[in-house]
Design a protein around this motif. Structure first.
Motif, PDB file in Angstrom:
ATOM      1  N   ALA A   1      55.032  16.551  38.198  1.00 52.03           N
ATOM      2  CA  ALA A   1      53.897  16.893  37.343  1.00 52.03           C
ATOM      3  C   ALA A   1      54.006  18.346  36.901  1.00 52.03           C
ATOM      4  CB  ALA A   1      52.608  16.699  38.127  1.00 52.03           C
ATOM      5  N   GLY A   2      53.230  18.711  35.877  1.00 50.80           N
ATOM      6  CA  GLY A   2      53.085  20.130  35.524  1.00 50.80           C
ATOM      7  C   GLY A   2      53.883  20.521  34.288  1.00 50.80           C
ATOM      8  N   GLY A   3      53.439  21.649  33.724  1.00 50.10           N
ATOM      9  CA  GLY A   3      53.989  22.112  32.455  1.00 50.10           C
ATOM     10  C   GLY A   3      55.470  22.457  32.501  1.00 50.10           C
ATOM     11  N   VAL A   4      55.920  23.087  33.582  1.00 53.17           N
ATOM     12  CA  VAL A   4      57.321  23.517  33.650  1.00 53.17           C
ATOM     13  C   VAL A   4      58.232  22.289  33.530  1.00 53.17           C
ATOM     14  CG1 VAL A   4      59.032  24.715  35.058  1.00 53.17           C
ATOM     15  CG2 VAL A   4      56.630  25.291  35.305  1.00 53.17           C
ATOM     16  N   VAL A   5      57.867  21.268  34.302  1.00 54.75           N
ATOM     17  CA  VAL A   5      58.687  20.057  34.323  1.00 54.75           C
ATOM     18  C   VAL A   5      58.627  19.353  32.966  1.00 54.75           C
ATOM     19  CG1 VAL A   5      58.830  17.748  35.352  1.00 54.75           C
ATOM     20  CG2 VAL A   5      58.580  19.760  36.812  1.00 54.75           C
TER      21      VAL A   5
ATOM     22  N   SER B   1      50.980  30.948  48.269  1.00 53.93           N
ATOM     23  CA  SER B   1      51.043  30.568  46.849  1.00 53.93           C
ATOM     24  C   SER B   1      49.698  30.065  46.342  1.00 53.93           C
ATOM     25  CB  SER B   1      52.086  29.465  46.627  1.00 53.93           C
ATOM     26  OG  SER B   1      53.359  29.926  47.004  1.00 53.93           O
ATOM     27  N   ASN B   2      49.132  29.103  47.074  1.00 53.55           N
ATOM     28  CA  ASN B   2      47.969  28.410  46.509  1.00 53.55           C
ATOM     29  C   ASN B   2      46.621  28.974  46.926  1.00 53.55           C
ATOM     30  OD1 ASN B   2      49.662  26.793  45.084  1.00 53.55           O
ATOM     31  ND2 ASN B   2      49.672  25.142  46.597  1.00 53.55           N
ATOM     32  N   SER B   3      46.529  29.530  48.135  1.00 44.82           N
ATOM     33  CA  SER B   3      45.215  30.051  48.548  1.00 44.82           C
ATOM     34  C   SER B   3      45.070  31.531  48.234  1.00 44.82           C
ATOM     35  CB  SER B   3      44.995  29.843  50.055  1.00 44.82           C
ATOM     36  OG  SER B   3      45.074  28.474  50.349  1.00 44.82           O
TER      37      SER B   3
ATOM     38  N   GLN C   1      61.067  30.389  37.787  1.00 42.05           N
ATOM     39  CA  GLN C   1      59.751  30.030  37.275  1.00 42.05           C
ATOM     40  C   GLN C   1      58.652  30.251  38.307  1.00 42.05           C
ATOM     41  OE1 GLN C   1      59.787  28.883  33.928  1.00 42.05           O
ATOM     42  NE2 GLN C   1      61.928  29.486  34.182  1.00 42.05           N
ATOM     43  N   ASP C   2      57.686  31.038  37.942  1.00 41.90           N
ATOM     44  CA  ASP C   2      56.362  31.011  38.553  1.00 41.90           C
ATOM     45  C   ASP C   2      56.123  31.806  39.836  1.00 41.90           C
ATOM     46  OD1 ASP C   2      53.966  30.252  37.544  1.00 41.90           O
ATOM     47  OD2 ASP C   2      54.411  28.138  37.586  1.00 41.90           O
ATOM     48  N   TYR C   3      54.838  31.843  40.153  1.00 41.38           N
ATOM     49  CA  TYR C   3      54.290  32.709  41.199  1.00 41.38           C
ATOM     50  C   TYR C   3      54.727  32.318  42.612  1.00 41.38           C
ATOM     51  CZ  TYR C   3      51.289  28.698  41.723  1.00 41.38           C
ATOM     52  OH  TYR C   3      50.857  27.407  41.928  1.00 41.38           O
TER      53      TYR C   3
ATOM     54  N   ASP D   1      43.035  16.396  33.726  1.00 38.12           N
ATOM     55  CA  ASP D   1      43.334  17.571  34.539  1.00 38.12           C
ATOM     56  C   ASP D   1      43.686  17.159  35.961  1.00 38.12           C
ATOM     57  OD1 ASP D   1      42.694  20.030  33.016  1.00 38.12           O
ATOM     58  OD2 ASP D   1      40.692  19.162  32.887  1.00 38.12           O
ATOM     59  N   ARG D   2      44.452  18.001  36.637  1.00 40.96           N
ATOM     60  CA  ARG D   2      44.489  17.938  38.091  1.00 40.96           C
ATOM     61  C   ARG D   2      43.117  18.367  38.595  1.00 40.96           C
ATOM     62  NH1 ARG D   2      47.235  21.746  40.646  1.00 40.96           N
ATOM     63  NH2 ARG D   2      47.316  23.213  38.940  1.00 40.96           N
ATOM     64  N   ILE D   3      42.669  17.822  39.741  1.00 41.61           N
ATOM     65  CA  ILE D   3      41.380  18.277  40.271  1.00 41.61           C
ATOM     66  C   ILE D   3      41.625  19.622  40.951  1.00 41.61           C
ATOM     67  CG2 ILE D   3      39.439  17.761  41.801  1.00 41.61           C
ATOM     68  CD1 ILE D   3      39.943  14.825  41.266  1.00 41.61           C
TER      69      ILE D   3
ATOM     70  N   THR E   1      56.198  33.462  34.379  1.00 40.03           N
ATOM     71  CA  THR E   1      54.977  33.064  35.092  1.00 40.03           C
ATOM     72  C   THR E   1      54.161  32.127  34.213  1.00 40.03           C
ATOM     73  OG1 THR E   1      54.932  35.198  36.230  1.00 40.03           O
ATOM     74  CG2 THR E   1      52.873  33.958  36.168  1.00 40.03           C
ATOM     75  N   HIS E   2      53.810  30.968  34.751  1.00 40.32           N
ATOM     76  CA  HIS E   2      53.054  29.987  33.958  1.00 40.32           C
ATOM     77  C   HIS E   2      51.547  30.089  34.181  1.00 40.32           C
ATOM     78  CE1 HIS E   2      56.599  27.771  32.506  1.00 40.32           C
ATOM     79  NE2 HIS E   2      57.145  28.299  33.585  1.00 40.32           N
ATOM     80  N   THR E   3      51.143  30.974  35.070  1.00 38.73           N
ATOM     81  CA  THR E   3      49.711  31.190  35.301  1.00 38.73           C
ATOM     82  C   THR E   3      49.299  32.461  34.555  1.00 38.73           C
ATOM     83  OG1 THR E   3      50.151  32.595  37.204  1.00 38.73           O
ATOM     84  CG2 THR E   3      49.887  30.232  37.638  1.00 38.73           C
ATOM     85  N   PRO E   4      47.992  32.770  34.554  1.00 40.31           N
ATOM     86  CA  PRO E   4      47.611  34.127  34.141  1.00 40.31           C
ATOM     87  C   PRO E   4      48.141  35.120  35.172  1.00 40.31           C
ATOM     88  CG  PRO E   4      45.698  32.653  34.301  1.00 40.31           C
ATOM     89  CD  PRO E   4      46.843  31.946  34.941  1.00 40.31           C
TER      90      PRO E   4
HETATM   91  O1  F6P Z   1      50.456  26.141  35.988  1.00 46.24           O
HETATM   92  C1  F6P Z   1      51.585  26.569  36.607  1.00 46.24           C
HETATM   93  C2  F6P Z   1      52.165  25.514  37.508  1.00 46.24           C
HETATM   94  O2  F6P Z   1      53.328  25.935  38.168  1.00 46.24           O
HETATM   95  C3  F6P Z   1      52.429  24.216  36.805  1.00 46.24           C
HETATM   96  O3  F6P Z   1      53.718  24.040  36.372  1.00 46.24           O
HETATM   97  C4  F6P Z   1      52.041  23.218  37.841  1.00 46.24           C
HETATM   98  O4  F6P Z   1      51.287  22.230  37.241  1.00 46.24           O
HETATM   99  C5  F6P Z   1      51.200  23.980  38.811  1.00 46.24           C
HETATM  100  O5  F6P Z   1      51.210  25.273  38.493  1.00 46.24           O
HETATM  101  C6  F6P Z   1      51.724  23.883  40.210  1.00 46.24           C
HETATM  102  O6  F6P Z   1      51.217  22.781  40.781  1.00 46.24           O
HETATM  103  P1  F6P Z   1      51.730  22.291  42.175  1.00 46.24           P
HETATM  104  O7  F6P Z   1      51.183  23.220  43.184  1.00 46.24           O
HETATM  105  O8  F6P Z   1      51.140  20.932  42.276  1.00 46.24           O
HETATM  106  O9  F6P Z   1      53.216  22.262  42.130  1.00 46.24           O
END
Ligand code: F6P
Length: 462
Positions: free
Chosen positions: A26-30, A91-93, A146-148, A269-271, A170-173
């Protein structure tokens, strides 16, 4: 070329025959990169390095079955405890919440001893990626990180392999200079130093400027000078192939049965707290309260599916989303009309069916790096649907003048935008839809890739 991301282009599950089924990640990068890289010829074949996420991926790696069509895939079988601390905690929290402005600062974050341990795990996972790439990169081969989740990889890789051009995207803000100070100094310095050690890309100039300002705040004048902005849109061929699939036809038929001649507000959207789903339902509730004429005439279809369920915050948010949808239905449903229909199945074809059919598309994130849906919708929609788009989504920069602006915190304003969308005269809807359809595909994944390669000093035109 080597592409590096935390989530890989495919996830694997064991099938009953003892083999593995591969499902597109899932997600924009993919979505942006997989079809593009899979189309490259054998002599340009890319290597994609990602983490094995979950038991299926790990089993596929151990069985030597983690492969993807047209791409060389290397999934890293990381230490499970370290990986959980890297992904769930840092990463996520921490980073996701920081960059999307989601912290409830009087309470969170709290950088205690456990947070230090999690940071060490984040460093170790990033080092594992850097090590793998350093071993596999050919002399001078371009590496696109790619990404944070992998923000330390550029710096680590430059130390190990100075011959290899590295770009980070970075795909986030990115948070601004006052928010970066929320991080302990060693974390802020490590992240900014690594990302500022070479080209650092973002979807909009706004996020690029926020990073540069944060880097200057943390590292001093001159830091963050190598930032750039480059967005992408959907891969149109790939999107059209999904739109023409039997799964989408079946989902479209389901929607037709559900809606009849009612209008449709749609979101997919993802929740995820940053997506602002609860306020979206609250604004719809207000619309039905203030504009009785829409009762019975519109259905809000929300294709929203679980994400990051290892995190208590996400589970709690999913409950709030359920309750918010139920509240609207309890308040307004009649014998033959249910105002909100939640579709919880994570199936891209079902989202595509909604994007083809909407009359109003609500994209109201608190903050979003880009929000690809805001482009996929206008690229696909067949009904002159109106895009109601948060000014805080990166895509607003490109799509804003054809969309109705949404203030993500202002429910009255959001309800007003939905009303305006549903009541807009056909001529104006069509004019906006045509403009948005053009804008949505103006920046292709290939252009975005070329921009990164150009920053790396590598060959353009991949
Ligand atoms: O929005 C940036 C991103 O890396 C997307 O590519 C992806 O949808 C999401 O964040 C990361 O999601 P996940 O934690 O499920 O990999």
């Amino acid at each position: 070329m080597i592409v590096v991301s935390h989530r890989g282009p495919y996830s694997f599950t064991r099938n009953p025959d003892g083999g593995f089924d591969a499902r597109r990640g899932a997600g924009g990068v993919v979505s942006a990169l997989s079809p593009l890289l899979a189309r490259l010829g054998d002599d340009e074949r890319a290597l994609w390095v990602a983490a094995a996420i979950g038991d299926g991926d790990r089993a596929a790696v151990r069985a030597g079955a983690a492969s993807a069509p047209g791409i060389d895939l290397a999934l890293l079988d990381l230490d499970e405890v370290q990986h959980r601390l890297h992904y769930d905690v840092v990463s996520n929290s921490v980073l996701w919440f920081l960059h999307h402005g989601l912290f409830d600062l009087p309470r969170r974050p709290r950088f205690d001893a456990r947070a230090r341990e999690a940071w060490d795990a984040y460093v170790a996972v990033n080092a594992g990626f850097a090590e793998c790439i350093a071993e596999r990169a050919r002399p001078g081969e371009v590496v696109l990180v790619q990404d944070y989740q992998l923000a330390l990889v550029p710096g680590m890789l430059r130390e190990r392999r100075p011959d290899v051009p590295v770009v980070h995207f970075t795909h986030t803000p990115f948070c601004g200079p006052s928010s970066i100070r929320v991080l302990p100094d060693h974390m802020a310095q490590a992240l900014c130093r690594s990302m500022a050690s070479g080209p650092a890309g973002f979807h909009t100039r706004r996020w690029a400027a926020a990073f540069a300002a944060s880097a200057r705040e943390v590292l001093g004048p001159g830091a963050g000078d190598t930032t750039f902005a480059a967005s992408f849109g959907p891969d149109l061929d790939d999107l059209r192939a999904t739109a023409a699939s039997a799964e989408t036809a079946a989902a479209t038929a389901d929607l037709d049965d559900l809606l009849g001649d009612r209008l449709m507000i749609f979101r997919t959207d993802r929740i995820e707290p940053s997506k602002n789903i609860v306020r979206g339902f609250a604004a719809y509730d207000l619309l039905l309260e203030e504009h009785p004429e829409w009762r019975g005439r519109v259905v809000f279809v929300a294709s929203i599916y679980p994400s990051r369920q290892g995190l208590a915050e996400y589970l709690a948010y999913a409950n709030e989303v359920d309750r918010a949808a139920a509240r609207v239905n309890e308040r307004w449903s009649t014998g033959d009309w249910q105002p909100v229909v939640v579709d919880a199945e994570d199936a891209f074809a079902r989202s595509v069916a909604g994007l083809l059919r909407y009359d109003a598309l609500l994209v109201n994130p608190i903050k979003d790096g880009l929000n690809l849906v805001a482009k996929e919708g206008p690229a696909l929609n067949r009904r002159g649907g109106v895009l109601c788009l948060s000014r805080e989504a990166g895509a607003y920069d490109e799509m804003g003048d054809g969309a109705l602006a949404v203030h993500p915190y202002d429910l009255v304003q959001t309800a007003g935008a939905l009303h305006e969308a549903l009541s807009m005269p056909a001529g104006e809807r069509d004019r906006r839809a045509a403009l948005l359809a053009e804008r949505a595909v103006a920046r292709t994944p290939a252009m975005w890739l070329d921009d990164q390669l150009a920053r790396a000093g590598g060959p353009a035109g991949a």
